[in-house]
Motif scaffolding. Structure first.
Motif, PDB file in Angstrom:
ATOM      1  N   GLU A 151       0.851  -1.177   0.000  1.00  0.00           N
ATOM      2  CA  GLU A 151       0.000   0.000   0.000  1.00  0.00           C
ATOM      3  C   GLU A 151       0.892   1.234   0.000  1.00  0.00           C
ATOM      4  N   VAL A 152       0.617   2.177  -0.899  1.00  0.00           N
ATOM      5  CA  VAL A 152       1.499   3.331  -1.042  1.00  0.00           C
ATOM      6  C   VAL A 152       0.700   4.625  -1.191  1.00  0.00           C
ATOM      7  N   ARG A 153       1.409   5.722  -0.998  1.00  0.00           N
ATOM      8  CA  ARG A 153       0.874   7.040  -1.286  1.00  0.00           C
ATOM      9  C   ARG A 153       1.554   7.569  -2.549  1.00  0.00           C
ATOM     10  N   PRO A 154       1.025   8.637  -3.151  1.00  0.00           N
ATOM     11  CA  PRO A 154       1.628   9.148  -4.383  1.00  0.00           C
ATOM     12  C   PRO A 154       3.113   9.460  -4.254  1.00  0.00           C
ATOM     13  N   GLU A 155       3.513  10.048  -3.114  1.00  0.00           N
ATOM     14  CA  GLU A 155       4.915  10.413  -2.935  1.00  0.00           C
ATOM     15  C   GLU A 155       5.833   9.198  -2.888  1.00  0.00           C
ATOM     16  N   HIS A 156       5.289   8.046  -2.461  1.00  0.00           N
ATOM     17  CA  HIS A 156       6.089   6.823  -2.482  1.00  0.00           C
ATOM     18  C   HIS A 156       6.371   6.405  -3.927  1.00  0.00           C
ATOM     19  N   LEU A 157       5.354   6.434  -4.765  1.00  0.00           N
ATOM     20  CA  LEU A 157       5.543   6.067  -6.168  1.00  0.00           C
ATOM     21  C   LEU A 157       6.537   6.996  -6.851  1.00  0.00           C
ATOM     22  N   VAL A 158       6.488   8.273  -6.504  1.00  0.00           N
ATOM     23  CA  VAL A 158       7.430   9.229  -7.090  1.00  0.00           C
ATOM     24  C   VAL A 158       8.858   8.875  -6.693  1.00  0.00           C
ATOM     25  N   GLN A 159       9.060   8.552  -5.425  1.00  0.00           N
ATOM     26  CA  GLN A 159      10.406   8.164  -4.997  1.00  0.00           C
ATOM     27  C   GLN A 159      10.846   6.844  -5.624  1.00  0.00           C
ATOM     28  N   PHE A 160       9.920   5.908  -5.780  1.00  0.00           N
ATOM     29  CA  PHE A 160      10.269   4.666  -6.453  1.00  0.00           C
ATOM     30  C   PHE A 160      10.780   4.965  -7.861  1.00  0.00           C
ATOM     31  N   ALA A 161      10.114   5.916  -8.516  1.00  0.00           N
ATOM     32  CA  ALA A 161      10.524   6.295  -9.871  1.00  0.00           C
ATOM     33  C   ALA A 161      11.930   6.899  -9.869  1.00  0.00           C
ATOM     34  N   GLN A 162      12.201   7.759  -8.898  1.00  0.00           N
ATOM     35  CA  GLN A 162      13.518   8.391  -8.827  1.00  0.00           C
ATOM     36  C   GLN A 162      14.606   7.366  -8.516  1.00  0.00           C
ATOM     37  N   MET A 163      14.353   6.508  -7.539  1.00  0.00           N
ATOM     38  CA  MET A 163      15.343   5.481  -7.198  1.00  0.00           C
ATOM     39  C   MET A 163      15.494   4.478  -8.338  1.00  0.00           C
ATOM     40  N   GLY A 164      14.363   4.147  -8.964  1.00  0.00           N
ATOM     41  CA  GLY A 164      14.403   3.203 -10.072  1.00  0.00           C
ATOM     42  C   GLY A 164      15.192   3.731 -11.244  1.00  0.00           C
ATOM     43  N   ALA A 165      15.098   5.037 -11.489  1.00  0.00           N
ATOM     44  CA  ALA A 165      15.857   5.625 -12.592  1.00  0.00           C
ATOM     45  C   ALA A 165      17.357   5.527 -12.336  1.00  0.00           C
ATOM     46  N   VAL A 166      17.773   5.757 -11.094  1.00  0.00           N
ATOM     47  CA  VAL A 166      19.191   5.651 -10.747  1.00  0.00           C
ATOM     48  C   VAL A 166      19.659   4.206 -10.865  1.00  0.00           C
ATOM     49  N   PHE A 167      18.869   3.278 -10.318  1.00  0.00           N
ATOM     50  CA  PHE A 167      19.238   1.868 -10.414  1.00  0.00           C
ATOM     51  C   PHE A 167      19.212   1.395 -11.857  1.00  0.00           C
ATOM     52  N   GLY A 168      18.210   1.844 -12.614  1.00  0.00           N
ATOM     53  CA  GLY A 168      18.125   1.453 -14.017  1.00  0.00           C
ATOM     54  C   GLY A 168      19.335   1.901 -14.795  1.00  0.00           C
ATOM     55  N   ALA A 169      19.826   3.111 -14.505  1.00  0.00           N
ATOM     56  CA  ALA A 169      21.020   3.604 -15.182  1.00  0.00           C
ATOM     57  C   ALA A 169      22.214   2.708 -14.890  1.00  0.00           C
ATOM     58  N   ALA A 320      28.930  -6.834  -5.410  1.00  0.00           N
ATOM     59  CA  ALA A 320      30.204  -6.136  -5.623  1.00  0.00           C
ATOM     60  C   ALA A 320      30.065  -5.071  -6.702  1.00  0.00           C
ATOM     61  N   GLY A 321      29.332  -5.386  -7.767  1.00  0.00           N
ATOM     62  CA  GLY A 321      29.153  -4.435  -8.858  1.00  0.00           C
ATOM     63  C   GLY A 321      28.407  -3.188  -8.424  1.00  0.00           C
ATOM     64  N   LEU A 322      27.382  -3.346  -7.582  1.00  0.00           N
ATOM     65  CA  LEU A 322      26.617  -2.196  -7.105  1.00  0.00           C
ATOM     66  C   LEU A 322      27.461  -1.311  -6.196  1.00  0.00           C
ATOM     67  N   VAL A 323      28.329  -1.942  -5.410  1.00  0.00           N
ATOM     68  CA  VAL A 323      29.253  -1.163  -4.578  1.00  0.00           C
ATOM     69  C   VAL A 323      30.204  -0.367  -5.462  1.00  0.00           C
ATOM     70  N   GLU A 324      30.736  -1.029  -6.474  1.00  0.00           N
ATOM     71  CA  GLU A 324      31.673  -0.356  -7.381  1.00  0.00           C
ATOM     72  C   GLU A 324      31.017   0.811  -8.111  1.00  0.00           C
ATOM     73  N   GLN A 325      29.727   0.669  -8.394  1.00  0.00           N
ATOM     74  CA  GLN A 325      29.015   1.747  -9.088  1.00  0.00           C
ATOM     75  C   GLN A 325      28.497   2.821  -8.133  1.00  0.00           C
ATOM     76  N   ASN A 326      28.758   2.627  -6.843  1.00  0.00           N
ATOM     77  CA  ASN A 326      28.392   3.635  -5.840  1.00  0.00           C
ATOM     78  C   ASN A 326      26.897   3.943  -5.885  1.00  0.00           C
ATOM     79  N   LEU A 327      26.090   2.899  -5.999  1.00  0.00           N
ATOM     80  CA  LEU A 327      24.650   3.082  -6.183  1.00  0.00           C
ATOM     81  C   LEU A 327      24.002   3.835  -5.029  1.00  0.00           C
ATOM     82  N   THR A 328      24.385   3.506  -3.799  1.00  0.00           N
ATOM     83  CA  THR A 328      23.751   4.143  -2.641  1.00  0.00           C
ATOM     84  C   THR A 328      23.935   5.656  -2.667  1.00  0.00           C
ATOM     85  N   ALA A 329      25.149   6.119  -2.925  1.00  0.00           N
ATOM     86  CA  ALA A 329      25.418   7.558  -2.968  1.00  0.00           C
ATOM     87  C   ALA A 329      24.686   8.210  -4.140  1.00  0.00           C
TER      88      ALA A 329
END
Length: 344
Positions: A151-169, A320-329
């Motif tokens: 169950e989500v609110r609109p702002e959650h979906l917006v953040q999913f989109a932002q995080m998803g775009a970074v992860f997708g890249a 290891a790959g996600l760490v190398e790509q500095n995904l969290t930052a």
């Protein structure tokens, strides 16, 4: 400097055997860019290393965790009752700086809870999300959330989109991936109030920052690569993901029935089977190994409970790959500025 990955040696239906085998394969493939902390019951892990003809080294260390959380245990109960579990200790290794990332094919709920409470959320993150992978004729589509937030609110979906775009890249290797909102129609006015509000905000974000929001994506268009990243709540995402996963089970059954109905000989059946095998290969979760928790202040990757050694190898390499790509930052930077509000 090599990436240091803590691995839950007790996690999964076939641990510790397949986990140890997968770790050894990952180390052999990664060479000097990877070191592993094998976290689990020390005697069992060392015995398994010995059985597989391996031993501790500069690249492989055993970390004792005397307790293990079973796949069927209640995450909240187990986390309280087993503070020395391999999941606790593995997440703790990331928190105290001994490891750069944690990978586990264990109890998903327990891993998520331990990561959330042990590492915390990135500043500004409302809810962490889990991505999934769907094959398309032109590559792979990232789908999120796939079960962490039903169950989500609109702002959650917006953040999913932002995080998803970074992860997708990072995952897709695209600098500017397209993002779509899963809906029952293409028009902006379709869907629930939550989805309509999220659409308005994402459209405003696209106009302000050049965010590549392509609008609504219908269910029939997800596997046609309607967008590089498709966003939805965890209820819809989990249904979509499991429906897609069932393709790999259902299609062979249907093809075998049709082969029998048409009376194909062995050679013809073999050719059809070869084509089918190639078609279904992208649906194999083992090729990806696991999915990261997006929005956590650290790198945590969750694998399938039924993971094989091959899946465990890929899970470790993916971490290891996600760490190398500095995904969290990169996610933290993307969420630093609040998203603009859509028109009321």
């Amino acid at each position: 400097m090599p990436v240091r990955v803590a691995v839950d040696a007790m996690g999964g239906d076939h641990a510790p055997g397949v986990v140890v085998e997968g770790v050894l394969d990952a180390l052999a493939e990664a060479g000097d860019r990877l070191t592993v902390l094998l976290v689990g019951r020390e005697d069992e892990v060392r015995a398994e290393l010995d059985r597989q003809g391996a031993a501790e080294s500069d690249a492989l260390r055993v970390v004792d965790a005397p307790q293990a959380i079973a796949m069927g245990e209640s995450p909240t109960v187990a986390l309280k009752a087993k503070p020395q579990s391999s999941i606790h200790v593995g997440v703790g290794a990331v928190k105290n700086g001994r490891a750069d990332g944690f990978a586990s094919a264990g109890n998903t709920g327990a891993v998520m809870a331990a990561a959330l409470f042990g590492l915390g959320r990135l500043p500004g993150v409302l809810r962490p999300a889990l991505p999934g992978y769907l094959p398309t004729p032109t590559g792979t589509c990232v789908l999120l959330d796939v079960g962490a937030n039903v169950e989500v609110r609109p702002e959650h979906l917006v953040q999913f989109a932002q995080m998803g775009a970074v992860f997708g890249a990072a995952f897709l290797g695209k600098d500017d991936p397209t993002v779509g909102l899963v809906n029952v129609g293409e028009e902006p006015g379709k869907g629930t109030d939550t989805v309509k509000a999220a659409h308005a905000t994402l459209q405003a974000l696209a106009e302000k920052d050049g965010f590549r929001f392509v609008g609504n994506v219908e269910g029939r268009d997800i596997l046609q690569h309607g967008a590089d990243v498709c966003v939805c709540d965890g209820f819809v995402g989990n249904v979509v993901l499991k429906l897609a996963e069932s393709v790999a089970t259902i299609l062979p059954q249907m093809v075998r029935s049709e082969i029998g109905r048409q009376g194909l000989d062995a050679e013809q059946a073999g050719r059809v089977g070869g084509v089918l095998k190639g078609m279904l290969a992208p649906f194999d979760y083992q090729a990806f190994g696991g999915v990261p928790m997006l929005g956590i202040d650290g790198t945590v990757v969750i694998g399938h409970g039924g993971s094989s050694a091959r899946a465990c190898r890929q899970m470790v390499l993916s971490t290891a790959g996600l760490v190398e790509q500095n995904l969290t930052a990169r996610i933290a930077r993307a969420l630093r500025d609040p998203a603009p509000e859509g028109p009321s």
